[in-house]
Every structure is written in C-alpha cells, then in structure tokens.
Design a protein around this motif. Structure first.
Motif, short mmCIF file in Angstrom:
data_model
loop_
_atom_site.label_atom_id
_atom_site.label_comp_id
_atom_site.label_asym_id
_atom_site.label_seq_id
_atom_site.Cartn_x
_atom_site.Cartn_y
_atom_site.Cartn_z
N LYS A 181 0.82 -1.20 0.00
CA LYS A 181 0.00 0.00 0.00
C LYS A 181 0.86 1.26 0.00
O LYS A 181 0.57 2.23 -0.68
CB LYS A 181 -0.93 -0.03 1.22
CG LYS A 181 -2.05 -1.03 1.07
CD LYS A 181 -3.10 -0.80 2.13
CE LYS A 181 -2.67 -1.41 3.44
NZ LYS A 181 -3.73 -1.32 4.45
N ALA A 182 1.96 1.19 0.76
CA ALA A 182 2.82 2.36 0.87
C ALA A 182 3.36 2.76 -0.49
O ALA A 182 3.48 3.95 -0.81
CB ALA A 182 3.95 2.10 1.86
N ALA A 183 3.67 1.75 -1.31
CA ALA A 183 4.20 2.03 -2.64
C ALA A 183 3.16 2.75 -3.50
O ALA A 183 3.47 3.71 -4.22
CB ALA A 183 4.62 0.73 -3.32
N VAL A 185 0.69 4.54 -2.37
CA VAL A 185 0.55 5.89 -1.81
C VAL A 185 1.65 6.77 -2.40
O VAL A 185 1.41 7.90 -2.81
CB VAL A 185 0.68 5.83 -0.27
CG1 VAL A 185 0.80 7.24 0.29
CG2 VAL A 185 -0.52 5.12 0.33
N PHE A 186 2.84 6.20 -2.45
CA PHE A 186 3.99 6.94 -2.96
C PHE A 186 3.73 7.39 -4.40
O PHE A 186 3.99 8.52 -4.78
CB PHE A 186 5.22 6.02 -2.89
CG PHE A 186 6.47 6.68 -3.34
CD1 PHE A 186 7.12 7.61 -2.52
CD2 PHE A 186 7.02 6.39 -4.58
CE1 PHE A 186 8.28 8.22 -2.93
CE2 PHE A 186 8.18 7.01 -5.00
CZ PHE A 186 8.82 7.92 -4.18
N MET A 187 3.16 6.47 -5.20
CA MET A 187 2.91 6.80 -6.60
C MET A 187 1.83 7.88 -6.72
O MET A 187 1.94 8.79 -7.54
CB MET A 187 2.50 5.54 -7.38
CG MET A 187 3.66 4.56 -7.50
SD MET A 187 3.15 2.97 -8.14
CE MET A 187 3.12 3.32 -9.90
N VAL A 188 0.81 7.78 -5.89
CA VAL A 188 -0.23 8.79 -5.92
C VAL A 188 0.36 10.15 -5.56
O VAL A 188 0.13 11.15 -6.24
CB VAL A 188 -1.38 8.43 -4.93
CG1 VAL A 188 -2.34 9.60 -4.78
CG2 VAL A 188 -2.11 7.18 -5.40
N PHE A 189 1.19 10.13 -4.54
CA PHE A 189 1.80 11.39 -4.14
C PHE A 189 2.74 11.92 -5.22
O PHE A 189 2.89 13.13 -5.37
CB PHE A 189 2.54 11.24 -2.80
CG PHE A 189 1.64 11.49 -1.63
CD1 PHE A 189 0.75 10.52 -1.21
CD2 PHE A 189 1.65 12.72 -0.98
CE1 PHE A 189 -0.10 10.76 -0.16
CE2 PHE A 189 0.79 12.96 0.07
CZ PHE A 189 -0.08 11.98 0.48
N GLY A 190 3.36 11.01 -5.95
CA GLY A 190 4.22 11.44 -7.05
C GLY A 190 3.44 12.30 -8.03
O GLY A 190 3.89 13.38 -8.43
N VAL A 191 2.25 11.83 -8.39
CA VAL A 191 1.40 12.57 -9.32
C VAL A 191 0.94 13.88 -8.68
O VAL A 191 1.03 14.95 -9.26
CB VAL A 191 0.17 11.71 -9.72
CG1 VAL A 191 -0.80 12.54 -10.53
CG2 VAL A 191 0.63 10.48 -10.47
N VAL A 192 0.46 13.73 -7.45
CA VAL A 192 -0.14 14.88 -6.78
C VAL A 192 0.87 15.98 -6.56
O VAL A 192 0.62 17.16 -6.80
CB VAL A 192 -0.75 14.42 -5.42
CG1 VAL A 192 -1.10 15.62 -4.58
CG2 VAL A 192 -1.97 13.56 -5.68
N GLU A 193 2.07 15.59 -6.16
CA GLU A 193 3.06 16.61 -5.85
C GLU A 193 3.56 17.31 -7.09
O GLU A 193 4.04 18.44 -7.02
CB GLU A 193 4.21 15.99 -5.04
CG GLU A 193 3.83 15.89 -3.56
CD GLU A 193 4.79 15.05 -2.74
OE1 GLU A 193 5.68 14.42 -3.36
OE2 GLU A 193 4.63 15.00 -1.51
N LYS A 194 3.47 16.63 -8.23
CA LYS A 194 3.84 17.29 -9.47
C LYS A 194 2.80 18.35 -9.83
O LYS A 194 3.11 19.38 -10.39
CB LYS A 194 3.93 16.23 -10.61
CG LYS A 194 5.19 16.39 -11.44
CD LYS A 194 5.24 15.35 -12.52
CE LYS A 194 5.83 14.03 -12.04
NZ LYS A 194 5.69 12.96 -13.04
N MET A 205 0.72 11.47 6.97
CA MET A 205 1.72 10.90 6.07
C MET A 205 2.45 9.72 6.71
O MET A 205 2.68 8.70 6.05
CB MET A 205 2.73 12.02 5.72
CG MET A 205 3.55 11.72 4.49
SD MET A 205 2.51 11.43 3.05
CE MET A 205 3.46 10.17 2.22
N ALA A 206 2.80 9.89 7.96
CA ALA A 206 3.56 8.83 8.63
C ALA A 206 2.76 7.53 8.65
O ALA A 206 3.30 6.44 8.44
CB ALA A 206 3.92 9.25 10.04
N ASP A 207 1.46 7.66 8.91
CA ASP A 207 0.61 6.47 8.94
C ASP A 207 0.49 5.85 7.56
O ASP A 207 0.46 4.63 7.41
CB ASP A 207 -0.79 6.83 9.45
CG ASP A 207 -0.77 7.18 10.93
OD1 ASP A 207 0.16 6.72 11.61
OD2 ASP A 207 -1.67 7.90 11.37
#
Lengths: 667, 154
Positions: A181-183, A185-194, A205-207
């Motif tokens: 799941k963390a991975a 989340v990471f990918m979603v954040f990759g898109v979102v942060e761009k 975030m920590a959770d």
C-alpha cells in the motif's frame, strides 16, 4: 494488520495527547475559553480519535468522538465553558486515561463508555445540525469525504483561491488486495506533488507510509490543474480502484461549520503570519528529536557501566606500570569516557514535568472534594532527573501532595478567620543543587501541630517521654515519617490509603534520597526531598577496614579527617568526638560490619564524617583509599536486605566492594 | 522424582550430570543447570547475611552470591584448597555459586535406576535429595537444586 509494533507508539502518543488535553483544559478553566486553547484541545482529541480508530480501539474512539463534539461546540461558541461542563469533560478524560492504561498494561482497552458519552451528549446544545454534521465526519459517505482542516489550512486554502489556485480534495481508494500500500501511496503522491502543493492528507503521512490505514485515504492539494485531469492521472495508477476529486471551497464546508466559524476564520485571516511562523518551527523541532526505546538506553547504560569498570582497571594498571605512553593513553581515554558518561547520563534524563503534570488535575478534583480552595504553583518543571528516578517518585509525591492538601491547607472559613487569603497555595518546586535535585513541596497552610505529633508519637511508643525535651522542632516534625505513626483516626479518603508517610520516606531513601520537613505554625510547612541526579554511577570514597574495602557515597560525606585518641570521648557509654564544636557519635566500621580481626590500637584514626538530613556522625576506618566513580550493582535476590549495605560494585582489581548505606547508620 | 516413577525400570532415561565431592561423598547435579565451573576467586564477605552465603564474587561483571553447601547440609567445613571449585548455577531469577571440593566428572546416569534416599541418614536433612544411585561401585546422591537453593531467596 499486525498492530503490535505501533502499539507502544500509540500508547506513548495517546498519553502525551491526553496530558495535553488535561493541561489545556485546566488552562481553559482559568482563561475562560480562549480560542487558541480550545483549538489545541480539539487537535489533541482529534488525533487521539484518529489513532484509536486506526488501532481498532473502538470504545476509545467512540468516547473521544463525543468529547470532540462538545469541544467543537465550545469552539464555535455554541456552548459556554462552565465548571460543570469541564467536570463532564474531565470525567471522560479520566475514562480515556483508564482505557489507555488498560491497553498499556496489556488489556483490550474496552470500557463501557455509554455513561460518559451520554453525559457529553447532554451537554450539546440543541443544535442538531452541528451534531449530525460532526457525526458525518466519522462515518463518512463514500466519495464525499471532506477532511477536517485546521485553521491554518483554511487560511492557506482561502489565500490560494484569491491567487487563482484551487484546493482539490482527492479520495483515493486502493484495491483491498493491495500488498504494498505504501508504494501505491507513494505513486499517488508522485502525481499529486507534481500537480501542486499538498496541504493535508488523512491519515497522516507517517501512517500512510507505515501502511497504518485501511484502503482509503484523502489528500488535499493546492493546484491549478483541472480536477478531471488529475483524476484521470491517478486512476491510471495500478491498484487504485477509485478516485474521487472535488474542489474544496469555503462554502462547501460552511454547511458543517456554523456561522461562528466564519468569524473565526476571518479572525484567522487577520493573523496568518503568526500561524505560519509556528508551522515551520514545529517541523524543525520534529527533526531534531528521535524516539529511542528505553530498553536500548538501558542497554547502552549497561555496556557503559562495563566500560567504567574496565576504565578503573586500566587506571590502576597504568598507575602500577608507570609507562608514560600508557599513562597518557589511559588518561585520554578516561577523559573521553568521562564525557561519554555525561552524554549517556543526560540522555537518560527527563524533566520532572513528566511527574508533575498530573498534579494540577489532582489538585483541582481534590480541592473540590475537600471543599477547599487551593492553587498549585509549579516551579522548575523542566528540571531533569534520571528516568529510573522519575519512574519511582510519582507515587510518593502524590502521597505527599495529598497530605498537604488534606492536612496542610485549611478550609476557606478557617483561612479567612486567620487573616489569610481564602485560596491556599501549594508550591511544588524542583531545582538543581550540586549533584542533587531538590524537590520541595511548600504549603501556606496551618503548619504542623507539634503537640499533636508528640502526643501521637508518645501514644504509639515511637519516642520515649524523656526524649521529647531533647528533640529539636525538626526532629519532632520528622516523626511524621516514622513507621507506625500514621493513625487510623486521621486516615481520610484523601491522604490515607492505609499507608503512612514512612512508606514515602522509604521510597525516597531507597533511591538515595533524603526527606526532611520544616514547619511554622500558622504559616505552613515545607517538605524537601533531596534526590541524586542519577542512580547507577556513584561517586564514592573507598575506605578500608581490616582486609575489607567499603565504598561510602560522596554525597553523604561531609568531610574526612584524622583524629587522635585524645579527641575521643565517652558519653552514655557511646564514643563521641568533638567535630567543629558539635558533639557527634563516633562509629567504627569494624564494629558496624563485625569485620574479622581486631582493630589495631593506634594513636591516630581516619574518620569519615557522614551526614543524613542534617544529622552527622563520624565513621572510623583504618585507611582512606581514595575517591572513585563506581557502578552501583544489586546484590540480587539472595541478599535483599542486608543491614547498612545499599549495594555492591566491582572495583578496578576485579574485586567486589560493598556500598555503605549511610542512612541506616545514623539513627 | 515421585516414588511411582521410580518403579518404571523398563526404559533407561539417561541424564547427563556433573559429579562433585563434598568431603568423602559424591553428589550429582543435572548438567543443564550448571553454567560453568570456576576456580575460587576473591570472595567478598557480606556482613549479616545467612550463614550459608559466604559472600559474593565478581563473575564476569555480575555480582554472584557464593553458597557453602556444607553449611546447608550441616556437614563439617573444610579449608579451601586448589581442588575447591565453584559451580555456577543459572536460573532466570538468580545466579549463584556453590562451593564444592572438586568437580571433575561428567557422566550419564539412568534416572530410572535411582532409588529413594535412605530414610534416616542421621542428622542430615534430605528434602533436597532426589535419590541415590550406584554407578560402578560409587554411591552418588542426586540433588534437587531448586529445593536446595530456593529457600535461601528471601
């Protein structure tokens, strides 16, 4: 999911949050509903609820939720803060505390919270809209979750709107089968942060990184990107089953925040700089500290103790060998390990605040129970002590405090008659003094009734009638701590729990502490506790008697001296000496420990003058060996209560030396 | 060991024991209970301790009480010499050393051949004796360490 590894963290953090709630509630009572404080409480409660729900402690989450509703209404000025309201809130905090303690001691954290919950419910103003709106936050309808933003986040959202950005809220649902799941989340954040700047994500975030969530999470970002674009991009990530994007606007949320929140937000608008300044600061602080398991610290300490023993051994060897390079190296190593010692010891230090912070609550509820008006003044809460000591002093301090509240402070009527302010003050003070920490508990109450103490002591046979005359006032007050002093007649609900103050004294003394008490009739009393900074490494004077070596803690030595035979006098069959104009008893280490072999007859004797709470005595030894840092070790289960011995240590030559317990030598 | 178990003699149950001497007698302790066998080092006397505890010694940084088994058995003491050894026992809750007159034998004994301790062996208390066994013409007394040591823990 296996929650075990998060459990400790959860317990620690929820205790911190509860403490914060407690402290702020008390402040709230004093400041009559300051908005900032309520927000703080609300934030703590909210985090607590989130954590409890994540960890599956439903009762905990349930009760916190009800508490949150009440706080929300207070925040929105729908409910005024009255002592009655706070009582109910405090009560539920007690329940929460109970549950967390239960969890911490291995329980399920279950408790019937219906009673407390309905009491909280009853507080809620008739405004159903707020009630249902808050409720919908907890059991959200799918696809339309709007997280609760704090005031700072609202300020950001609003500001960005003014600058042509918009705030998007993304509800992302992952496939239930997702392994990593963390991975995802990471990918979603990759898109979102761009696309823009993330201002909020729930769970935190920590959770998310720790995979401490089911399979849904919510991200809020400030962006210029079109919602549809973003939705398409995220939906393209594998194992994302559903994405729902919607624009967060102030209006969409005003349905749940009542009109008051608009004014509140407007207030916020006026003061965003202060909020912004606060945020980065908090972040940097977070980076500076690392949570370390106390077991590891203990392990580190144990290893270091071994090192201290070896250091002693090396120092001894180098002194014997007189090899200059070796001596230099050993000296250098000693210095370094000395610094290391300081660092390790300070790492184990905790502010006494950890003990003190539960007292304001206690004083509040006890003074209500007793019908007294009492203010607790805490000074020096940041004074630090070794963790082991901190762990032990809580209960005895509670006992002393209860004693002060119950017996010390008078009722308002009595105080008025005595010309004192109706509100009594108990001052709890902590400060460093040399190698010690002093904790003082001072009250401005009635003081200790000397005659009553003497009466009780006589009737209990603690002192003999003929001794009363000889006793100083301090000696008399000290009788409060004598074993068997506590009487059934004065056992009240508050200070008497079947144990007397002697237990308090014993606890402190077992920690190497010294308790004393002074009092002035009509003015109040002061209990002072002197505690060592740390327990495990002691500064001692090594002494020799016969073939045996003993260690006397430097902390209880007044001075060392050499006396001649002529200095020794006899009084009542006891040997005494004249020490700087004071006649003090002279003890012989040979006799105290029945050391084999008779003491040499000689004209001069080395003595160590020892001190216990102002009383002094001289201890005669054969030789003074020297000062040394030693590591205190226990004698183990076979030798628990050896008279006048507090422990043992391993010397540089590998032999074991016993540590003299000075407290028991001086009666 | 319960008496009824003593009767099961069909199968040999071999147990490794350490055999040590006290005066002229030989005793055995299950080897799993012994952590190490040490030569006597400096022992620090503990004033006011129980008579059977001669003192404490430093065993690799751990302060270990040293027990004189002879005092417990109420048999005559003897000066320590070069054969004197300390058997170090380790349990979760304690470590302790036992002074013995030399421990130099490890053997397998068949516990099923063990006999109940003789009923009246004079002045000696035998609640901590599991039983006795004859091995190659030597009479060995098998000790129950827990019953021996635990009463010393206060």
């Amino acid at each position: 999911m296996d929650n075990k590894e998060y459990l400790t963290l959860f317990i620690e953090e929820s205790q911190e949050h509860l403490q914060a709630v407690n402290t702020h509630l008390l402040e709230l009572e004093k400041n009559n509903g300051s908005k900032d404080i309520i927000s703080e409480i609300f934030r703590s409660a909210h985090t607590l609820k989130g954590m409890a729900a994540t960890m599956g402690f439903e009762d905990l989450a349930h009760l916190t939720h009800h508490m949150e509703n009440v706080l929300d209404q207070i925040r929105n000025d729908q409910l005024t803060v009255t002592p009655a309201v706070l009582d109910v809130v405090f009560e539920s905090v007690d329940d929460l505390e109970y549950m967390i303690n239960d969890i911490s001691s291995g329980g399920s954290g279950k408790k019937d919270v219906q009673g407390a919950a309905s009491k909280l419910e009853a507080l809620l103003a008739g405004d159903k809209a707020a009630e249902t709106a808050s409720a919908s936050n907890v059991s959200p309808e799918k696809h339309s979750v709007i997280p609760e933003y704090d005031q700072y986040e609202w300020a950001v959202i609003q500001e960005s709107e003014e600058q042509g950005y918009h705030a998007l809220c993304l509800n992302v649902t992952l496939d239930e089968q997702t392994m990593l799941k963390a991975a995802r989340v990471f990918m979603v954040f990759g898109v979102v942060e761009k696309a823009g700047e993330v201002i909020n994500c729930q769970p935190a975030m920590a959770d998310l990184e720790a995979e401490a969530f089911e399979n849904e999470f919510t991200v809020t970002l400030i962006t210029k990107e079109e919602p549809e674009n973003l939705q398409a991009q995220i939906a393209g990530i594998s194992e994302v089953t559903d994405v729902h994007v919607h624009v967060v606007k102030k209006e969409t949320v005003q349905t749940k925040h009542e009109e008051q929140s608009i004014t509140e937000e407007k207030n916020q608008e006026l003061s965003p700089p202060s909020n912004k300044a606060e945020m980065p600061q908090r972040q940097t602080e977070a980076v500076k500290t690392v949570r370390v398991n106390t077991d590891r610290l203990d392990k580190l300490m144990n290893l270091f103790e071994e090192l201290v023993i070896d250091r002693g051994r090396l120092e001894q060897l180098s002194a014997e060998l007189k090899h200059s390079e070796l001596t230099d190296t050993v000296e250098h190593m000693s210095r370094i390990s000395g610094d290391l010692q300081t660092i390790i010891l300070t790492m184990r230090m905790m502010p006494v605040e950890n003990v003190f912070n539960r007292f304001p609550r206690m004083v509040r509820s006890l003074s209500k129970e007793l019908g007294k008006k009492i203010e607790l003044d805490i000074v020096g809460a940041d004074t630090e002590l070794d963790r082991t000591i901190i762990d032990e002093i809580g209960d005895p301090l509670v006992h002393l405090l209860r004693n002060s509240l119950d017996h010390g402070i008078e009722t308002p009527e009595v105080r008025k008659q005595a010309g004192k302010p109706e509100t009594g003050t108990v001052t709890l003070r902590a400060y460093h003094s040399g190698n010690h920490v002093m904790i003082e508990m001072e009250d401005d109450g009635a003081g200790i009734n000397k005659e009553k103490v003497i009466d009780i002591a006589l009737s209990k046979g603690i002192i003999a009638a003929e001794d009363v005359e000889k006793k100083t006032d301090q000696d008399i007050y000290g009788l409060l701590f004598a074993s068997g002093f506590s009487t059934a007649a004065e056992v009240t609900d508050i200070s008497g729990r079947g144990v007397g103050l002697d237990v308090v004294r014993n606890t402190f003394e077992s920690l190497g502490g010294i308790v004393s008490v002074d009092s002035e009739p009509g003015k109040g009393s002061i209990f002072s506790i002197q505690l060592p900074l740390t327990l495990s490494i002691l500064d001692v004077m090594l002494v020799e008697a016969g073939e045996e070596k003993y260690a006397v803690p430097i902390s209880s030595i007044v001075e060392t001296a050499i006396i001649t035979k002529d200095n020794i006098f006899h009084s009542h069959g006891q040997r005494v000496i004249d020490f700087r104009g004071r006649i003090i008893p002279l003890l012989s280490l040979h006799q105290v420990f029945a050391i084999p072999g008779s003491q040499e007859e000689r004209s001069q004797h080395s003595i160590v003058v020892i001190n216990k709470g102002g009383k002094i005595a001289a201890l005669m030894v054969d030789h003074l060996v020297g000062k040394q840092d030693i590591v205190l070790k226990s004698l183990g289960p076979f030798l628990p209560d050896i008279a006048s011995i507090s422990g043992a240590t391993i010397l540089g030559d590998g032999n074991v030396a016993l540590i003299v317990d000075v407290n028991t030598l001086i009666a | 060991m319960e008496p009824e178990q003593l009767e099961h003699t069909e199968e040999a149950v071999l147990t490794k024991v350490i055999v040590f001497q006290l005066n002229e007698e030989e005793f055995a302790i299950d080897v799993r209970r012994i952590q190490s066998i040490e030569k006597v080092k400096s022992i620090t006397r503990i004033p006011g301790s129980a008579a059977a505890i001669v003192g404490v010694m430093n065993l690799r940084g751990i302060i270990t009480p040293v027990i004189e088994v002879r005092t417990l058995f109420q048999i005559q003491g003897r000066e320590m010499d070069e054969h004197t050894r300390i058997l170090v026992l380790v349990r979760e809750e304690y470590e302790a050393g036992l002074i013995v007159d030399g421990a130099n034998d490890v053997m397998d004994i068949d516990l099923n051949r063990m006999e109940a301790p003789p009923e009246s062996s004079g002045h000696r208390k035998n609640e901590y004796v599991d039983g006795v066994i004859m091995v190659d013409g030597r009479l060995i007394t098998v000790l129950d360490l827990d019953k021996l040591i635990t009463p010393l823990i206060k």
